[in-house]
Design a protein around this motif. Sequence first.
Motif, PDB file in Angstrom:
ATOM      1  N   ASN A 528       0.951  -1.170  -0.066  1.00  0.00           N
ATOM      2  CA  ASN A 528      -0.131   0.070  -0.038  1.00  0.00           C
ATOM      3  C   ASN A 528       0.948   1.340  -0.021  1.00  0.00           C
ATOM      4  OD1 ASN A 528      -2.311   1.737   0.237  1.00  0.00           O
ATOM      5  ND2 ASN A 528      -2.342   1.584   2.310  1.00  0.00           N
ATOM      6  N   VAL A 529       1.636   1.594  -1.016  1.00  0.00           N
ATOM      7  CA  VAL A 529       2.448   2.937  -1.466  1.00  0.00           C
ATOM      8  C   VAL A 529       1.607   3.697  -2.338  1.00  0.00           C
ATOM      9  CG1 VAL A 529       4.462   3.392  -2.012  1.00  0.00           C
ATOM     10  CG2 VAL A 529       4.250   1.560  -0.812  1.00  0.00           C
ATOM     11  N   GLN A 530       1.401   5.017  -1.973  1.00  0.00           N
ATOM     12  CA  GLN A 530       0.733   6.032  -3.118  1.00  0.00           C
ATOM     13  C   GLN A 530       1.940   6.376  -4.008  1.00  0.00           C
ATOM     14  OE1 GLN A 530      -0.440   9.406  -1.079  1.00  0.00           O
ATOM     15  NE2 GLN A 530      -0.798  10.545  -2.950  1.00  0.00           N
ATOM     16  N   VAL A 531       1.292   6.080  -5.446  1.00  0.00           N
ATOM     17  CA  VAL A 531       2.076   6.589  -6.360  1.00  0.00           C
ATOM     18  C   VAL A 531       1.558   7.638  -7.255  1.00  0.00           C
ATOM     19  CG1 VAL A 531       3.222   5.701  -8.658  1.00  0.00           C
ATOM     20  CG2 VAL A 531       2.823   4.262  -6.582  1.00  0.00           C
ATOM     21  N   GLU A 532       2.163   8.539  -7.450  1.00  0.00           N
ATOM     22  CA  GLU A 532       1.604   9.802  -8.273  1.00  0.00           C
ATOM     23  C   GLU A 532       2.598  10.483  -9.200  1.00  0.00           C
ATOM     24  OE1 GLU A 532       0.555  13.086  -5.486  1.00  0.00           O
ATOM     25  OE2 GLU A 532       1.511  12.031  -3.847  1.00  0.00           O
ATOM     26  N   THR A 533       2.117  11.448 -10.027  1.00  0.00           N
ATOM     27  CA  THR A 533       2.856  12.327 -10.931  1.00  0.00           C
ATOM     28  C   THR A 533       2.958  13.723 -10.214  1.00  0.00           C
ATOM     29  OG1 THR A 533       1.189  12.687 -12.524  1.00  0.00           O
ATOM     30  CG2 THR A 533       2.769  10.703 -12.621  1.00  0.00           C
ATOM     31  N   LEU A 534       3.940  14.535 -10.266  1.00  0.00           N
ATOM     32  CA  LEU A 534       3.846  15.776  -9.930  1.00  0.00           C
ATOM     33  C   LEU A 534       4.986  16.676 -10.725  1.00  0.00           C
ATOM     34  CD1 LEU A 534       3.820  15.816  -5.920  1.00  0.00           C
ATOM     35  CD2 LEU A 534       1.998  16.426  -7.507  1.00  0.00           C
ATOM     36  N   SER A 535       4.549  17.938 -10.897  1.00  0.00           N
ATOM     37  CA  SER A 535       5.826  18.934 -11.816  1.00  0.00           C
ATOM     38  C   SER A 535       6.600  19.181 -10.757  1.00  0.00           C
ATOM     39  CB  SER A 535       5.010  19.979 -12.182  1.00  0.00           C
ATOM     40  OG  SER A 535       4.409  20.770 -11.064  1.00  0.00           O
ATOM     41  N   LEU A 536       7.939  19.821 -11.545  1.00  0.00           N
ATOM     42  CA  LEU A 536       9.112  20.157 -10.690  1.00  0.00           C
ATOM     43  C   LEU A 536       8.664  21.067  -9.186  1.00  0.00           C
ATOM     44  CD1 LEU A 536      11.718  20.530 -13.552  1.00  0.00           C
ATOM     45  CD2 LEU A 536      11.348  18.650 -11.626  1.00  0.00           C
ATOM     46  N   GLY A 537       7.659  22.095  -9.879  1.00  0.00           N
ATOM     47  CA  GLY A 537       7.631  22.992  -8.900  1.00  0.00           C
ATOM     48  C   GLY A 537       6.667  22.483  -7.542  1.00  0.00           C
ATOM     49  N   ALA A 538       6.145  21.291  -7.720  1.00  0.00           N
ATOM     50  CA  ALA A 538       5.158  20.959  -6.444  1.00  0.00           C
ATOM     51  C   ALA A 538       5.851  19.919  -5.683  1.00  0.00           C
ATOM     52  CB  ALA A 538       3.937  20.477  -7.048  1.00  0.00           C
ATOM     53  N   LEU A 539       7.133  19.414  -6.049  1.00  0.00           N
ATOM     54  CA  LEU A 539       7.844  18.249  -5.341  1.00  0.00           C
ATOM     55  C   LEU A 539       8.069  18.643  -3.899  1.00  0.00           C
ATOM     56  CD1 LEU A 539      10.715  17.617  -8.085  1.00  0.00           C
ATOM     57  CD2 LEU A 539       8.241  16.198  -7.433  1.00  0.00           C
ATOM     58  N   PRO A 540       7.602  17.636  -2.976  1.00  0.00           N
ATOM     59  CA  PRO A 540       8.123  17.973  -1.564  1.00  0.00           C
ATOM     60  C   PRO A 540       9.399  17.608  -1.028  1.00  0.00           C
ATOM     61  CG  PRO A 540       6.820  15.720  -1.956  1.00  0.00           C
ATOM     62  CD  PRO A 540       7.015  16.298  -3.269  1.00  0.00           C
ATOM     63  N   ASN A 541       9.723  17.998   0.037  1.00  0.00           N
ATOM     64  CA  ASN A 541      10.994  17.705   0.441  1.00  0.00           C
ATOM     65  C   ASN A 541      10.802  16.789   2.116  1.00  0.00           C
ATOM     66  OD1 ASN A 541      13.825  17.685   0.978  1.00  0.00           O
ATOM     67  ND2 ASN A 541      13.732  19.728   1.872  1.00  0.00           N
ATOM     68  N   GLU A 542      10.528  15.707   1.690  1.00  0.00           N
ATOM     69  CA  GLU A 542      10.083  14.467   2.959  1.00  0.00           C
ATOM     70  C   GLU A 542      10.882  13.571   2.771  1.00  0.00           C
ATOM     71  OE1 GLU A 542       6.193  14.324   2.496  1.00  0.00           O
ATOM     72  OE2 GLU A 542       5.595  16.512   2.740  1.00  0.00           O
ATOM     73  N   ALA A 543      11.468  12.986   4.004  1.00  0.00           N
ATOM     74  CA  ALA A 543      12.070  11.908   4.142  1.00  0.00           C
ATOM     75  C   ALA A 543      11.532  10.834   3.616  1.00  0.00           C
ATOM     76  CB  ALA A 543      12.828  11.670   5.535  1.00  0.00           C
ATOM     77  N   ASP A 544      10.097  10.421   3.636  1.00  0.00           N
ATOM     78  CA  ASP A 544       9.436   9.257   3.365  1.00  0.00           C
ATOM     79  C   ASP A 544       8.780   9.158   1.839  1.00  0.00           C
ATOM     80  OD1 ASP A 544       7.361  11.258   3.917  1.00  0.00           O
ATOM     81  OD2 ASP A 544       5.954   9.877   4.810  1.00  0.00           O
ATOM     82  N   VAL A 545       9.453  10.177   1.159  1.00  0.00           N
ATOM     83  CA  VAL A 545       9.022  10.134  -0.299  1.00  0.00           C
ATOM     84  C   VAL A 545      10.289   9.647  -1.096  1.00  0.00           C
ATOM     85  CG1 VAL A 545       8.565  11.784  -2.175  1.00  0.00           C
ATOM     86  CG2 VAL A 545       7.499  12.020   0.281  1.00  0.00           C
ATOM     87  N   LEU A 546       9.908   8.833  -2.256  1.00  0.00           N
ATOM     88  CA  LEU A 546      10.729   8.393  -3.182  1.00  0.00           C
ATOM     89  C   LEU A 546      10.283   9.103  -4.381  1.00  0.00           C
ATOM     90  CD1 LEU A 546      13.037   6.666  -4.582  1.00  0.00           C
ATOM     91  CD2 LEU A 546      11.326   5.033  -4.892  1.00  0.00           C
TER      92      LEU A 546
END
Length: 586
Positions: A528-546
Amino acid sequence: MAQNNKGLKASVQKLGSHLSGMVMPNIGAFIAWGIITALFIETGWLPNASLAELVGPMQTYLLPLLIAYSAGSMVHAHRGGVIATVASMGVIVGSSVPMFIGAMLMGPFAAWILKKFDEKFGDSIPSGFEMLVNNFSSGIIGFILAIIGYYAIGPVVSAMTNALATGVESIVAANLLPLANVFIEPAKILFLNNAINHGILTPLGTQQVAEAGKSILYLLEANPGPGLGVLLAFMFFGKGSAKASSPGAIIIHFLGGIHEIYFPYVMMKPLMFLAVIAGGVSGTFVLQTLGAGLSGAASPGSIIAILGMTAPGSHLAVIAGVLTGALVSFLVGAVILKADKSEEADDNFEKSQAAIAAAKAESKGQAVVSEVASDEVPNIESIDRIIFACDAGMGSSAMGASLLRKKVKAAGLSIPVTNSAINNLTDNGKTLVITQEELTTRARKQAPSSTHVSVENFLDDKRYDSILADMQGGHASVSTPDTSFSAVEEAAPYKQVTRVIFAHSDQVTASAMGASLLRNQLKKYGLNVQVETLSLGALPNEADVLIVSTAALGETVKAKSPLAHHLVLESLHEESQYRELGLNFK
């Protein structure tokens, strides 16, 4: 001799990877063209003169230009793709036959030329003039290469066409029909099928029908057996998107009669030429032995159209010839694909070999000695990053990077430790590249200025202790990992990741496809891992994100989200890499 064999193996693997990267992302376009052709041409299932006008331009321009763009973008991202299409346009216009091979040659060459220009002059561009210089440099270089393509590649392909046609005509005249397929099958893959079929075989077949009521010549090129066998081989023994798309291609080829649909599958694995030649020769031998023949040309080359044009009394002979061609090409193709050790299969094979060698040496009380010479490990001041590299840039290299990252942190060092595919390595004199010894030759070619260290096994703790000690002058005390260390946990470097993001700028379709492929793979594993697409400007800076990105965006994405996990892929379309990636979450 062993080193020469490894160098040859590395070159073949790299060539196969590039050919696959040019063709497979565009299979959907080939299928669309095949459906349009099967339905709307004059002899199709739903003849429509207006819609049939799509067939020619798509074959002549759309498909070769898509291949050229894919080839160029592999070498130099979007700029490489653009100049590849411009240069290939000269090749297309300069020839009278579809220029798929020309696009596969000119596309990467043009992108490489532009890449070298950018590397040489990129740092010398005055501030504020970057866009001006970039646009004019690609425009001028593209203009020159288009002219070269027009005058150089077109005549070569025309000469090849004439040679193949002459060879077929000579063999038919000598009554050595099975040998004609030695020329016919490669000619088909080069999209010379219509020239040979309608220019040579059909006129000769028409003459035979007038004399005997049937002709085997109509079956030499139209036999769908060899192509069917190749597609079946990919369906059972192929990898990634080639395996996934082959069932649909079988329907279009065998029932729809559009043989061109299997051509990209052969082009991506050049040894498969042997499969179609073997199938064609054996199929024609059976057809000739049993006295098969058609009463007229079958167009398109569907098994339905062929059986409809079969002369009375020849139906069993025709079916036997088609099935023989399919069986022989399938068997030869299966051997070729099963012997192919590239991509993830090669990676797994090498891991198994390394583990066996390590266990054998340990049982004899010997140290494991690498067959590939490593460079001297540099001191800590002379490197600014460590990269674990493997073929796909995931499974084994991710495990090794995770192990060494812990040791580097425990030693109080601030050197970043990452993993990457070999094809994504950049040549940097301050980078330490660690690879399994089977892949070191390829890594050296990709990044010759970097320092290269080979390991037998990416999970060898002691080897990493030795590397860190050498980096610190041989006197450092490397901390022993926590006793609570779990091998399973290290084998799942993304176990703590709860969200996967495919980053994109203008390539939204590619990132969406990659996200879909990974989402399906994770679902198969019950994760159960969330998979999505985002533009460069919307990328988060979080440790649990690949964050997954292509080489063109990799550095930008890492700078924007330094706390996240990062994975840089050469292509987002390859399904096989997501099977391996999924295991890293378990």
